[in-house]
Design a protein around this motif. Structure first.
Motif, PDB file in Angstrom:
ATOM      1  N   SER A 177      43.738   2.705   7.965  1.00 53.85           N
ATOM      2  CA  SER A 177      44.164   3.778   7.058  1.00 53.85           C
ATOM      3  C   SER A 177      45.512   4.330   7.502  1.00 53.85           C
ATOM      4  CB  SER A 177      43.129   4.897   7.039  1.00 53.85           C
ATOM      5  OG  SER A 177      43.223   5.646   8.225  1.00 53.85           O
ATOM      6  N   VAL A 178      46.133   5.093   6.617  1.00 51.04           N
ATOM      7  CA  VAL A 178      47.381   5.776   6.967  1.00 51.04           C
ATOM      8  C   VAL A 178      47.137   6.713   8.157  1.00 51.04           C
ATOM      9  CG1 VAL A 178      49.084   7.451   6.116  1.00 51.04           C
ATOM     10  CG2 VAL A 178      48.366   5.570   4.657  1.00 51.04           C
ATOM     11  N   CYS A 179      45.986   7.360   8.163  1.00 45.69           N
ATOM     12  CA  CYS A 179      45.671   8.280   9.283  1.00 45.69           C
ATOM     13  C   CYS A 179      45.722   7.560  10.635  1.00 45.69           C
ATOM     14  CB  CYS A 179      44.280   8.881   9.118  1.00 45.69           C
ATOM     15  SG  CYS A 179      44.157  10.027   7.745  1.00 45.69           S
ATOM     16  N   ASP A 180      45.358   6.269  10.646  1.00 47.85           N
ATOM     17  CA  ASP A 180      45.294   5.540  11.925  1.00 47.85           C
ATOM     18  C   ASP A 180      46.649   5.432  12.610  1.00 47.85           C
ATOM     19  OD1 ASP A 180      42.549   5.073  12.043  1.00 47.85           O
ATOM     20  OD2 ASP A 180      42.717   3.363  10.685  1.00 47.85           O
ATOM     21  N   PRO A 183      50.919  10.386  13.575  1.00 45.24           N
ATOM     22  CA  PRO A 183      51.043  11.021  14.887  1.00 45.24           C
ATOM     23  C   PRO A 183      50.768  12.525  14.917  1.00 45.24           C
ATOM     24  CG  PRO A 183      53.211  10.729  13.916  1.00 45.24           C
ATOM     25  CD  PRO A 183      52.225  10.214  12.910  1.00 45.24           C
ATOM     26  N   VAL A 184      50.402  13.121  13.780  1.00 49.15           N
ATOM     27  CA  VAL A 184      50.214  14.585  13.772  1.00 49.15           C
ATOM     28  C   VAL A 184      49.006  14.956  14.625  1.00 49.15           C
ATOM     29  CG1 VAL A 184      51.174  14.721  11.447  1.00 49.15           C
ATOM     30  CG2 VAL A 184      48.688  14.584  11.753  1.00 49.15           C
ATOM     31  N   TYR A 185      48.849  16.240  14.923  1.00 46.18           N
ATOM     32  CA  TYR A 185      47.665  16.647  15.695  1.00 46.18           C
ATOM     33  C   TYR A 185      46.625  17.273  14.772  1.00 46.18           C
ATOM     34  CZ  TYR A 185      48.793  21.670  15.669  1.00 46.18           C
ATOM     35  OH  TYR A 185      49.031  22.956  15.283  1.00 46.18           O
ATOM     36  N   ARG A 186      45.382  17.096  15.156  1.00 49.98           N
ATOM     37  CA  ARG A 186      44.284  17.645  14.360  1.00 49.98           C
ATOM     38  C   ARG A 186      43.516  18.631  15.215  1.00 49.98           C
ATOM     39  NH1 ARG A 186      44.655  12.172  14.130  1.00 49.98           N
ATOM     40  NH2 ARG A 186      44.657  11.087  12.123  1.00 49.98           N
ATOM     41  N   GLU A 187      43.086  19.698  14.600  1.00 41.30           N
ATOM     42  CA  GLU A 187      42.229  20.637  15.318  1.00 41.30           C
ATOM     43  C   GLU A 187      40.762  20.337  15.053  1.00 41.30           C
ATOM     44  OE1 GLU A 187      43.473  24.688  14.749  1.00 41.30           O
ATOM     45  OE2 GLU A 187      45.408  24.299  15.690  1.00 41.30           O
ATOM     46  N   CYS A 215      47.833  18.281  11.134  1.00 44.43           N
ATOM     47  CA  CYS A 215      47.412  17.414  10.024  1.00 44.43           C
ATOM     48  C   CYS A 215      47.573  18.149   8.694  1.00 44.43           C
ATOM     49  CB  CYS A 215      45.958  17.005  10.247  1.00 44.43           C
ATOM     50  SG  CYS A 215      45.207  16.249   8.802  1.00 44.43           S
ATOM     51  N   LEU A 216      48.178  17.485   7.716  1.00 44.22           N
ATOM     52  CA  LEU A 216      48.469  18.132   6.441  1.00 44.22           C
ATOM     53  C   LEU A 216      47.205  18.461   5.659  1.00 44.22           C
ATOM     54  CD1 LEU A 216      51.578  15.975   5.546  1.00 44.22           C
ATOM     55  CD2 LEU A 216      51.565  18.362   6.248  1.00 44.22           C
ATOM     56  N   LEU A 217      46.189  17.639   5.827  1.00 46.94           N
ATOM     57  CA  LEU A 217      44.901  17.940   5.180  1.00 46.94           C
ATOM     58  C   LEU A 217      44.350  19.247   5.757  1.00 46.94           C
ATOM     59  CD1 LEU A 217      43.257  16.492   3.016  1.00 46.94           C
ATOM     60  CD2 LEU A 217      42.105  15.215   4.835  1.00 46.94           C
ATOM     61  N   GLU A 218      44.456  19.392   7.049  1.00 48.80           N
ATOM     62  CA  GLU A 218      43.974  20.629   7.683  1.00 48.80           C
ATOM     63  C   GLU A 218      44.833  21.827   7.280  1.00 48.80           C
ATOM     64  OE1 GLU A 218      41.862  18.790  11.680  1.00 48.80           O
ATOM     65  OE2 GLU A 218      43.510  20.202  11.912  1.00 48.80           O
ATOM     66  N   LEU A 222      46.655  18.113  -0.188  1.00 44.21           N
ATOM     67  CA  LEU A 222      45.877  16.923  -0.498  1.00 44.21           C
ATOM     68  C   LEU A 222      46.606  15.726   0.095  1.00 44.21           C
ATOM     69  CD1 LEU A 222      43.469  15.641  -2.002  1.00 44.21           C
ATOM     70  CD2 LEU A 222      45.139  15.014  -3.725  1.00 44.21           C
ATOM     71  N   CYS A 223      46.151  15.244   1.221  1.00 50.19           N
ATOM     72  CA  CYS A 223      46.763  14.071   1.861  1.00 50.19           C
ATOM     73  C   CYS A 223      45.789  12.918   1.738  1.00 50.19           C
ATOM     74  CB  CYS A 223      47.082  14.360   3.332  1.00 50.19           C
ATOM     75  SG  CYS A 223      47.961  12.987   4.099  1.00 50.19           S
ATOM     76  N   MET A 224      46.219  11.854   1.085  1.00 50.80           N
ATOM     77  CA  MET A 224      45.339  10.720   0.804  1.00 50.80           C
ATOM     78  C   MET A 224      45.246   9.757   1.983  1.00 50.80           C
ATOM     79  SD  MET A 224      44.163  11.004  -2.356  1.00 50.80           S
ATOM     80  CE  MET A 224      43.820   9.388  -3.044  1.00 50.80           C
ATOM     81  N   GLY A 225      45.822  10.147   3.117  1.00 52.86           N
ATOM     82  CA  GLY A 225      45.832   9.267   4.289  1.00 52.86           C
ATOM     83  C   GLY A 225      44.490   8.675   4.679  1.00 52.86           C
ATOM     84  N   PRO A 226      43.392   9.452   4.630  1.00 59.26           N
ATOM     85  CA  PRO A 226      42.117   8.888   5.099  1.00 59.26           C
ATOM     86  C   PRO A 226      41.633   7.707   4.268  1.00 59.26           C
ATOM     87  CG  PRO A 226      41.988  11.298   4.932  1.00 59.26           C
ATOM     88  CD  PRO A 226      43.292  10.884   4.308  1.00 59.26           C
TER      89      PRO A 226
HETATM   90  S1  SF4 Z   1      45.223  13.396   6.599  1.00 56.64           S
HETATM   91 FE1  SF4 Z   1      47.419  13.007   6.375  1.00 56.64          FE
HETATM   92  S2  SF4 Z   1      48.434  14.305   7.866  1.00 56.64           S
HETATM   93 FE2  SF4 Z   1      46.255  14.212   8.432  1.00 56.64          FE
HETATM   94  S3  SF4 Z   1      46.132  12.529   9.896  1.00 56.64           S
HETATM   95 FE3  SF4 Z   1      45.737  11.647   7.885  1.00 56.64          FE
HETATM   96  S4  SF4 Z   1      47.733  10.934   7.155  1.00 56.64           S
HETATM   97 FE4  SF4 Z   1      48.114  12.345   8.853  1.00 56.64          FE
END
Ligand code: SF4
Ligand code: SF4
Ligand code: SF4
Length: 312
Positions: A177-180, A183-187, A215-218, A222-226
């Protein structure tokens, strides 16, 4: 003997062919092993290989590369012709693989689309009868040997595809996935309970490393990365996804992680399992299937004030 290649663009923007040229010197290197016998973006032969130039004609080729989906009867004729004339068919890009942005029009009837473009008073030149009932992906109409994802595919993967076929095989593209590769950080907590389109900017200090952006979703975008196939940053895996690198959420342009995945279903599942209320989501179909409306996924909207062809 060089590998003969025919390239055809159907309902798309020709950006995929331009991405082939973006290979740069790798493209020039290929020319000693590859003979492009048909490439309308670069070579003007008006489909008139034989005959009177009134019917489409494509030379025989070892490899046929088709970008764009199938929207008109002419596209369908060309797609069938490419299949007949080429030993192997590669569907290049998201339009060929999933309909792409042009398939957004699948929410409307052909008549509505023609009226929206031409107006009520001047429908004839647009030829509603030239259109199929909707945009189709290539594999809905002809047999496809390989799908190369991307809008457009990254030149690294185009080169890998040529190299693999020259060696008698098919490329093994990563299924991530794009998320993989983000490089952003997630809480991992506090996901906003209402996520949608937004015109505000992401919280991120430009010029600082992307690893300092949450993370933009956080952040409530609406980030379709997952649910989107990765690879837009290139084959090295070291470059961030293109939109994320610009501080913009992924819109899903690479299509689903697996070819038959459904981003709308997968994304709604992901959001709902995190307690996000998706009921008031604006233009849910058009947003979550922005690039993947073929395969009959995008259904017709009821005629309303926002429909094309309606003068409001
Ligand atoms: S949801 Fe978007 S910002 Fe968050 S890790 Fe996935 S691609 Fe990156
Ligand atoms: S996949 Fe993207 S770049 Fe390729 S033809 Fe479609 S819109 Fe253009
Ligand atoms: S981040 Fe998403 S929308 Fe942007 S180029 Fe990559 S796959 Fe496409």
């Amino acid at each position: 003997m060089p590998l003969t290649v025919a390239v055809e663009c159907l309902s798309g923007c020709s950006g995929c062919e331009a991405a082939m040229l973006d290979m740069g010197t790798a493209f020039m290197d290929l020319l000693s092993e590859v003979d492009f016998v048909h490439l309308p973006l670069l070579m003007d032969h008006k489909y008139a290989e034989t005959g009177e130039g009134k019917r489409a004609a494509v030379p025989e080729a070892d490899l046929g590369i088709v970008s764009g989906g199938i929207r008109t009867r002419e596209h369908l004729e060309l797609a069938i012709l490419m299949r007949k004339r080429c030993r192997t068919i590669v569907a290049m890009g998201t339009c060929a693989g999933h309909g792409g942005v042009p398939a957004l029009a699948n929410q409307y009837s052909s008549g509505e689309v023609v009226r929206a473009v031409c107006g009520e008073e001047w429908p004839a030149p647009c030829g509603e009868s030239a259109l199929l009932d909707r945009t189709y992906s290539l594999d809905e109409k002809i047999e496809v040997d390989f799908h190369l994802p991307g809008c457009p595919p990254h030149p690294d993967y185009i080169e890998m595809t040529f190299r693999a076929i020259l060696e008698g095989g098919m490329p093994a593209l990563p299924v991530k996935s794009v998320c993989d590769s983000c490089p952003v950080y997630r809480e991992g907590k506090g996901l906003t309970k209402s996520i949608g389109r937004s015109t505000r900017s992401a919280r991120y200090e430009l010029g600082t490393p992307l690893g300092r952006m949450r993370c933009l979703l956080e952040q409530g975008f609406l980030c379709m990365g997952p649910v989107t196939r990765g690879g837009c940053g290139g084959a090295s895996g070291e470059t961030a996804p293109k939109c994320i690198a610009a501080g913009v959420p992924c819109g899903g342009c690479h299509g689903p992680i697996r070819h038959n995945g459904n981003p709308l279903v997968d994304m709604l599942n992901a959001l709902m399992s995190n307690g996000v209320d998706v009921r008031g989501f604006p233009d849910r179909q058009g947003t979550l299937l922005r690039f993947t409306g073929a395969h009959g996924r995008l259904r017709k909207k009821a005629q309303g004030p926002g429909a094309p062809g309606r003068r409001t």
